[in-house]
Design a protein around this motif. Structure first.
Motif, PDB file in Angstrom:
ATOM      1  N   THR A 299      -8.986  11.237 -45.284  1.00 38.60           N
ATOM      2  CA  THR A 299      -8.890  10.932 -46.712  1.00 38.60           C
ATOM      3  C   THR A 299      -8.389  12.133 -47.528  1.00 38.60           C
ATOM      4  O   THR A 299      -8.079  11.983 -48.706  1.00 38.60           O
ATOM      5  CB  THR A 299     -10.261  10.488 -47.277  1.00 38.60           C
ATOM      6  OG1 THR A 299     -11.229  11.476 -46.939  1.00 38.60           O
ATOM      7  CG2 THR A 299     -10.696   9.152 -46.729  1.00 38.60           C
TER       8      THR A 299
ATOM      9  N   SER B 110     -11.787   3.003 -53.699  1.00 35.77           N
ATOM     10  CA  SER B 110     -12.859   3.856 -53.177  1.00 35.77           C
ATOM     11  C   SER B 110     -12.560   4.398 -51.786  1.00 35.77           C
ATOM     12  O   SER B 110     -13.223   5.326 -51.330  1.00 35.77           O
ATOM     13  CB  SER B 110     -14.177   3.101 -53.179  1.00 35.77           C
ATOM     14  OG  SER B 110     -14.017   1.864 -52.568  1.00 35.77           O
ATOM     15  N   SER B 111     -11.554   3.852 -51.110  1.00 37.58           N
ATOM     16  CA  SER B 111     -11.278   4.341 -49.760  1.00 37.58           C
ATOM     17  C   SER B 111     -10.534   5.678 -49.754  1.00 37.58           C
ATOM     18  O   SER B 111     -10.207   6.177 -48.684  1.00 37.58           O
ATOM     19  CB  SER B 111     -10.515   3.293 -48.959  1.00 37.58           C
ATOM     20  OG  SER B 111      -9.547   2.683 -49.739  1.00 37.58           O
TER      21      SER B 111
ATOM     22  N   VAL C 261      -5.017   0.440 -48.713  1.00 37.87           N
ATOM     23  CA  VAL C 261      -5.040  -0.928 -48.166  1.00 37.87           C
ATOM     24  C   VAL C 261      -5.737  -0.977 -46.808  1.00 37.87           C
ATOM     25  O   VAL C 261      -6.475  -1.909 -46.516  1.00 37.87           O
ATOM     26  CB  VAL C 261      -3.602  -1.494 -48.072  1.00 37.87           C
ATOM     27  CG1 VAL C 261      -3.611  -2.902 -47.489  1.00 37.87           C
ATOM     28  CG2 VAL C 261      -2.956  -1.508 -49.445  1.00 37.87           C
ATOM     29  N   PHE C 262      -5.467   0.001 -45.981  1.00 31.78           N
ATOM     30  CA  PHE C 262      -6.053   0.013 -44.636  1.00 31.78           C
ATOM     31  C   PHE C 262      -6.905   1.262 -44.430  1.00 31.78           C
ATOM     32  O   PHE C 262      -6.499   2.174 -43.715  1.00 31.78           O
ATOM     33  CB  PHE C 262      -4.961   0.010 -43.568  1.00 31.78           C
ATOM     34  CG  PHE C 262      -4.088  -1.193 -43.577  1.00 31.78           C
ATOM     35  CD1 PHE C 262      -4.625  -2.461 -43.486  1.00 31.78           C
ATOM     36  CD2 PHE C 262      -2.713  -1.072 -43.660  1.00 31.78           C
ATOM     37  CE1 PHE C 262      -3.824  -3.577 -43.492  1.00 31.78           C
ATOM     38  CE2 PHE C 262      -1.899  -2.188 -43.662  1.00 31.78           C
ATOM     39  CZ  PHE C 262      -2.457  -3.442 -43.584  1.00 31.78           C
ATOM     40  N   PRO C 263      -8.086   1.316 -45.036  1.00 30.50           N
ATOM     41  CA  PRO C 263      -8.904   2.524 -44.838  1.00 30.50           C
ATOM     42  C   PRO C 263      -9.216   2.776 -43.369  1.00 30.50           C
ATOM     43  O   PRO C 263      -9.441   3.910 -42.965  1.00 30.50           O
ATOM     44  CB  PRO C 263     -10.179   2.229 -45.624  1.00 30.50           C
ATOM     45  CG  PRO C 263     -10.075   0.866 -46.153  1.00 30.50           C
ATOM     46  CD  PRO C 263      -8.706   0.360 -45.939  1.00 30.50           C
ATOM     47  N   PHE C 264      -9.167   1.716 -42.548  1.00 25.84           N
ATOM     48  CA  PHE C 264      -9.468   1.878 -41.118  1.00 25.84           C
ATOM     49  C   PHE C 264      -8.426   2.720 -40.411  1.00 25.84           C
ATOM     50  O   PHE C 264      -8.635   3.182 -39.298  1.00 25.84           O
ATOM     51  CB  PHE C 264      -9.569   0.513 -40.431  1.00 25.84           C
ATOM     52  CG  PHE C 264      -8.256  -0.218 -40.311  1.00 25.84           C
ATOM     53  CD1 PHE C 264      -7.423   0.012 -39.242  1.00 25.84           C
ATOM     54  CD2 PHE C 264      -7.866  -1.138 -41.270  1.00 25.84           C
ATOM     55  CE1 PHE C 264      -6.221  -0.660 -39.129  1.00 25.84           C
ATOM     56  CE2 PHE C 264      -6.675  -1.814 -41.172  1.00 25.84           C
ATOM     57  CZ  PHE C 264      -5.845  -1.570 -40.095  1.00 25.84           C
TER      58      PHE C 264
ATOM     59  N   HIS D 179      -9.055   5.754 -38.399  1.00 23.56           N
ATOM     60  CA  HIS D 179      -9.769   5.659 -37.119  1.00 23.56           C
ATOM     61  C   HIS D 179      -8.988   4.889 -36.044  1.00 23.56           C
ATOM     62  O   HIS D 179      -9.519   4.598 -34.992  1.00 23.56           O
ATOM     63  CB  HIS D 179     -11.087   4.893 -37.282  1.00 23.56           C
ATOM     64  CG  HIS D 179     -12.023   5.491 -38.269  1.00 23.56           C
ATOM     65  ND1 HIS D 179     -11.819   5.432 -39.616  1.00 23.56           N
ATOM     66  CD2 HIS D 179     -13.178   6.159 -38.093  1.00 23.56           C
ATOM     67  CE1 HIS D 179     -12.825   6.027 -40.234  1.00 23.56           C
ATOM     68  NE2 HIS D 179     -13.656   6.482 -39.339  1.00 23.56           N
TER      69      HIS D 179
END
Lengths: 377, 373
Positions: free
Chosen positions: B38, B170-171, B238-241, B244
């Protein structure tokens, strides 16, 4: 120069010919378009699943439209089931028009991560496909949908649109579910559906804790959920009439602006302040002689509405935090804003442990915008 | 280049920007996010500032060598040996670029559209196109790129509008990522995202007006930083994942979400079409630079005739590098550090030494005045 042109032409022709075969090999008449995928637990083998595909077939030449056909098979994985079903029909199954993935509640309680990962990795399936959790077996639900007199290939999208306009559920897209499974800032939700023999309907929201279903929110709780998620389009709420005990009024709500949150960590207890901004119009009342022109009366109505919304939202929040321990709103994101680095955050916060201790302070800022055509009855 | 055609300021900016755009379409935003999480947005501003300082330095160093590129300057300070080493170094760099870009696009096309088509067909398709482009010459490549780039820019802006419904602010937090060391020390290696700087070492002799090099460099860095910031921001929102996970092409996954009402759905084919054209342009430019360096090293007169021979070699290499683990290693480790050490480090040092030599040994003739034997 001519020689060069001939060589260029030959090369272009070679490429065209090489790709032509793969281009037109699958015409629309060769494909079976799936509009919904259902995944149940197997009745015979606990390691298997029961896969149901709902295919929209064109009706005969005389009549327009489509008719449904449900195909079911027991299989160890989604892909093997798809291959076997592909083998059993004379057309190639295509998932590019699928709008709904339905998973049974029974299976969802055990965890649906493998299915979501599998489906999200499929290039044919749209990431904006809706995820349903069915109270009954998916096969039964899909049969009821198929027997509906209003059946069309867009039935799932139309039903969701209609339900979202009343805020009795929330949108749950496959990509979003996958994203929330992979990233721990909030927990995922699904659209909770059920059916009787005659009718299939949307019942509320299925709440997950990571990949496992942990609880259900009813239609009215879904309104609180949508208000906090800033997804409320419009809805009608029934609240106590401040002028006559035992009687109710109906207000049509919409968001005046996005709700915002402040998370204050005191020890292991998060104190969460939710500022909510709604606009309301009084649409009906169980009493007569109502006057929406007087400021004093409007203030009383406003106060009654605020009390009602505060109680509803607080109940919803305590249900999701204490009963489900599932942060579906994403308050953790608001807390993370207060930390500069992840290391600092991780050393201080264990959100899964802290969240059930949360205390909520709900501040409703509502504005009554009179009523509709009649302001005085 | 064998052509006398000199490029304008805008054409030069577009030439370097196509490199950046392709890097953004390919997995550079993902590589940045993987390293700094982030904290990527802060990191991009930080490495963007470092890249700007580097570009200003390079431009300053080229002031004394307006008609030379890095190969000529290497010959000036180190004779033929250094010229050959640097030349081969850049051929390897551009060669890696061509191979990795072709493999990544071939993989994407195979997964999404041509599942049953042989790998060699799709790869061959790219190589035939860039082979022909180089046969037509420098001017046609530059002009084509000049036409294509605005469309590619527009496509990225269009994507950002298309995904605006799916963002979750928030991501982006914690804003400094995992820790400060990770964002500002380890994250320095993300400067590799500005790989377009490598092309700046060859741009000066191609310009109509040599004084434009400074504004070209600065504009390139500002636009690149802005675009990287927007795309990385969009991916995180859009894709906080994505911090990971491991995926094929992150921007393609973003594109799959683009829908405009009921009318425009599944617009990914249109974007892929534009990206393929952009890849053609980028690859043609990389091959053009390889041929140019080859010409300088060997004094070949008809160097464009070699374009198909080079394409055949590249085809062989791409077939060898199909293994995705090996490819990831080349992209994330070999290419990244090779670029940083060789381009940002060694090439800048060569320019510095050349300037010192010119200042203190004024009698040494400028590289283009040296007698060629």
């Amino acid at each position: 120069m001519t020689k060069k042109r001939i060589i260029s032409l030959l090369l272009i022709l070679f490429v065209i010919v090489a790709f032509m075969g793969s281009y037109d090999v699958e015409g629309i008449e060769d494909l079976a378009y799936v509009i919904a995928i259902g995944i149940d637990k197997s009745e015979t083998n606990p390691d298997n699943i029961k896969l149901t595909l709902q295919i929209a077939k064109p009706k005969d030449k005389e009549s327009n439209g489509t008719e449904p056909e449900n195909l079911s098979i027991e299989c160890p994985t989604f892909d093997t089931g798809l291959s076997t079903l592909n083998n059993s029909i004379d057309k190639k199954i295509n998932l590019s028009h699928c709008t709904a993935v339905i998973i049974s509640e029974e299976l969802a309680k055990e965890g649906i991560e493998p299915f979501v990962l599998n489906l999200s990795n499929n290039t044919e399936l749209r990431p904006t496909c809706h995820l349903f959790i069915s109270k009954n077996k998916c096969e039964d639900f899909m049969n009821t949908v198929a027997n509906s007199p209003d059946f069309s290939s867009g039935i799932y999208t139309a039903t969701i649109k209609s339900s979202l306009s009343s805020s009795y559920t929330t949108e749950s897209l496959l990509y979003d579910f996958y994203s929330t499974l992979r990233y721990d800032i909030k927990n995922p939700t699904g659209i909770y559906v059920g059916n009787t023999k005659e009718k299939a309907e949307i019942l509320g929201i299925a709440v997950f804790k990571r990949s496992k279903l942990v609880g259900i929110l009813t239609g009215t709780e879904s309104i609180s959920h949508n208000i906090l998620k800033n997804k409320l389009e419009t809805c009608s709420v029934l609240f106590p009439n401040p002028f006559e005990e035992g009687k109710n009024m109906t207000a049509n709500l919409s968001l005046a602006k996005n709700s915002d949150f402040k998370v204050d960590l005191q020890g292991d207890t998060p104190h969460i302040t939710c500022n909510i901004f709604v606009e309301a119009r009084i649409s009906s009342s169980q009493t007569t002689n109502d006057d929406y022109t007087s400021e004093e009366e409007l203030d009383k109505i406003n106060e009654a509405l605020n009390t009602f919304l505060t109680t509803s939202i607080r109940n919803y929040l305590y249900k999701t935090s204490k009963d489900f321990n599932s942060d579906v709103i994403g308050f953790e994101g608001a807390l993370r804003k207060q930390f500069l680095t992840m290391d600092e955050y991780s050393s201080r916060v264990d959100w899964d442990k802290f969240y059930p201790n949360s205390e909520f302070d709900i501040k409703i800022n509502s504005v009554i915008e009179s009523s509709y055509l009649f302001r005085k009855h | 280049m064998n052509s006398d055609y000199k490029i304008s300021k805008l054409e030069a900016i577009f030439l370097i920007l196509i490199v950046m755009i392709n890097k953004i379409i390919l997995n550079v935003p993902k590589s940045i996010i993987r390293l700094t999480g982030t904290g990527s947005l802060v990191n991009i501003i930080f490495v963007g500032a470092l890249a700007l300082i580097l570009v200003i330095l390079i431009v300053k160093l080229f002031k004394n060598f307006p008609n030379e590129d890095i190969i000529d300057v290497s010959e000036y300070i180190g004779g033929k040996i250094l010229k050959t080493i640097v030349g081969i170094g850049y051929i390897i760099l551009f060669g890696i670029v061509i191979c990795t870009v072709i493999i990544r696009f071939t993989e994407l096309l195979k997964v999404v559209y041509f599942e049953n088509s042989p790998y060699i067909y799709i790869t061959g398709f790219f190589l035939i196109a860039i082979g022909f482009a180089n046969k037509f010459g420098f001017k046609s490549i530059i002009k084509t790129n000049f036409i294509i780039l605005p469309f590619i820019f527009a496509s990225i802006v269009f994507i950002l509008f298309g995904i605006s419904n799916y963002i979750s602010p928030s991501s982006l937090y914690p804003i400094l990522g995992n820790n400060i060391k990770n964002t500002f020390v380890d994250g320095i290696s993300n400067i590799f995202a500005f790989s377009g700087i490598a092309y700046l070492f060859f741009t000066s002799p191609l310009l109509k007006n040599k004084k434009d090099l400074k504004s070209i460099g600065i504009t390139f860095i500002i636009l690149s930083t802005l675009f990287l910031f927007i795309v990385v921001g969009a991916l995180l929102l859009v894709f906080p994942f994505i911090t990971h996970s491991e995926e094929l092409l992150s921007v393609y996954i973003l594109v799959r979400l683009v829908e405009f009402g009921e009318f425009i759905q599944r617009a990914d084919a249109l974007f892929i079409y534009l990206w393929i054209i952009s890849a053609f342009s980028y690859l043609s430019i990389a091959l053009m630079f390889i041929l140019n360096i080859f010409k300088k090293l060997t004094h070949a007169t008809e160097h464009t005739e070699l374009s198909f021979s080079l394409c055949s070699i590249i085809l062989g290499i791409t077939l060898l590098l199909k293994d995705s683990n090996l490819l990831s290693f080349i992209e994330d480790v070999i290419y990244k550090y090779y670029l940083i050490i060789f381009v940002f480090g060694i090439s800048t040092i060569i320019m510095l030494l050349a300037n010192i030599k010119k200042k203190f040994f004024k009698k040494s003739p400028a590289p283009n005045n040296q007698v060629k034997t």
